[in-house]
Scaffold this active site. Structure first.
Site, PDB file in Angstrom:
ATOM      1  N   TYR A 101       8.618   2.834  -1.147  1.00  0.00           N
ATOM      2  CA  TYR A 101       7.490   3.837  -0.983  1.00  0.00           C
ATOM      3  C   TYR A 101       6.487   2.879   0.091  1.00  0.00           C
ATOM      4  CZ  TYR A 101       4.203   7.620   0.160  1.00  0.00           C
ATOM      5  OH  TYR A 101       3.084   8.385   0.746  1.00  0.00           O
ATOM      6  N   GLU A 189       2.726   6.945   6.881  1.00  0.00           N
ATOM      7  CA  GLU A 189       3.576   6.612   5.584  1.00  0.00           C
ATOM      8  C   GLU A 189       5.384   6.212   6.015  1.00  0.00           C
ATOM      9  OE1 GLU A 189       4.787   9.943   1.989  1.00  0.00           O
ATOM     10  OE2 GLU A 189       6.232   9.962   3.939  1.00  0.00           O
TER      11      GLU A 189
END
Ligand code: GDP
Ligand code: MN
Length: 378
Positions: A101, A189
């Protein structure tokens, strides 16, 4: 404003972040053609503005163009969390070794952007944050300085990234920061950023949120807006430059100024009412804008009374009154309306409204109480 995965990844790619080869398709036939061009296995990904598409069955790996077409047909007929799938992204399928992530967002408390990274990528990062927060590394960015090499190394080491990927990881992180900064994003993101079986870092999924208040300087981005997830009344309000948010109550609110609109909602609640919306008609609203606001409020079948609270500064009471009269002639409202106008040209405004069938009020408390009573059929 949320961007779709394919839009976010296109932006990322312009900042040097590696993304899979692929294109977006609006039909199954088109999806098959793209799969033929790409050759080999492809992944068919629903383009809707919600997370967890994978778990909802909106992401499927197809072994050949025929299967790509079949999956695209399925996915294009789906609704995910209430949103219809209108497009699918057809990407070269990746063989995944590890999912990471990587995201940048604003840390309001620290008043700085923050980088978040985790070796536990792919799944819901909110879940990781809730259950195992120690698995998320956070590093703040000084916006005047940008990202420094030592920071990218700290993060790479913090998520136990194999050393051979540190340089590429640093470039990706810097690219993500530039994408975030230059597009006035509030979130950029990559989840997952993968290490592929053939040992490359690739952004498999992308998500960007753009600050609505900065869209005026990003005309290309504002054209990307997908209004599927917005309430139709909010879309309509945006056209007229009105700041409108639909709520669940039954008292429509027409107010000028965000602070006054908040205060009006508070006082309605204080007297036992429930606002049906937040609406700031803005400073210097024209009669036309007021009429549009009235139409939008009355478009909500839950509305059983309307509170109009105008403080005339730049906004003139007579302009608002003219707008109200015009709107009433056009939409013929059947619900009671309570009006409080004070400030610039309030007298003139009241004179214009005296012939109309309205309940007038002097103070905000008086107006709110009358609106609450009217909404309950008193
Ligand atoms: P999300 O569920 O909406 O976040 O969509 P993602 O694009 O992140 O995909 C969810 C998951 O599907 C990823 O974490 C991967 O595990 C898997 N996935 C997505 N694309 C591929 C791919 O090209 N190959 C493989 N093997 N898995 C993929
Ligand atoms: Mn994802």
């Amino acid at each position: 404003m949320k961007l779709h995965e394919y839009q976010s990844k296109q932006i990322f790619s312009r900042y040097g972040i590696p993304i899979p080869k692929g294109r977006v398709a609006a039909s199954a036939n088109e999806a098959r053609q793209i799969a033929e061009e790409l050759g080999g296995r492809v992944v068919i990904k629903s383009q809707v503005l919600v997370g967890g598409r994978g778990k909802a069955g909106g992401i499927k790996v197809a072994k050949d163009p025929q299967e790509a077409e079949q999956f695209a047909t399925q996915i294009l007929s789906m609704e995910i969390k209430g949103l219809p799938v209108r497009k699918v992204l057809v990407d070269e399928a990746a063989a995944i070794e590890q999912e990471i992530y990587l995201g940048i967002t604003n840390d309001r408390a620290a008043k700085k952007p923050v980088i978040m990274a985790s070796a536990a990528g792919g799944v819901d990062i909110e879940e990781v944050a809730a259950k195992t927060p120690e698995k998320i590394i956070k590093v703040h960015i000084n916006p005047l300085v940008g990202i420094k090499d030592y920071q990218t190394r700290d993060i790479a080491s913090g998520i136990d990234l194999p050393r051979e990927h540190w340089r590429a990881f640093g470039e990706i992180l810097k690219g993500l920061w530039q994408a975030y900064l230059e597009n006035d994003a509030t979130l950029a993101e990559i989840n997952p950023l993968i290490i592929s079986k053939d040992n490359r870092l690739i952004a498999l999924d992308g998500k960007m949120l753009i600050d609505d208040n900065a869209l005026f300087r990003h005309s290309q981005l504002s054209e990307m807006r997908d209004t599927d997830e917005d309430a139709p009344s909010e879309v309509e309000a945006r056209k007229y430059g009105l700041t409108f948010i639909k709520l669940d109550g039954n008292i429509g609110c027409m107010v000028n100024g965000a602070g006054l609109a908040m205060a009006s909602m508070d006082i309605l609640k204080f007297f036992g009412g429930e606002p049906a919306n937040f609406l700031d008609i803005g400073g210097g609203a024209s009669a036309e804008k007021v009429a549009a606001a009235m139409r939008i409020i009355l478009g909500d079948p839950n509305v059983s009374a309307i509170l109009i609270n105008i403080f005339g500064g730049i906004t003139r009471g007579d302009e608002v009154a003219k707008g109200l009269i015009a709107a009433m002639e056009e939409v013929k409202p059947k619900v009671p309306m309570v009006v409080r106008i004070v400030g610039t040209n309030a007298e003139e405004g009241r004179a214009i409204l005296s012939s109309a069938n309205l309940i007038t009020a002097e103070t905000l408390a008086d107006a709110a109480q009358k609106a609450v009573a009217a909404s309950k059929g008193a």
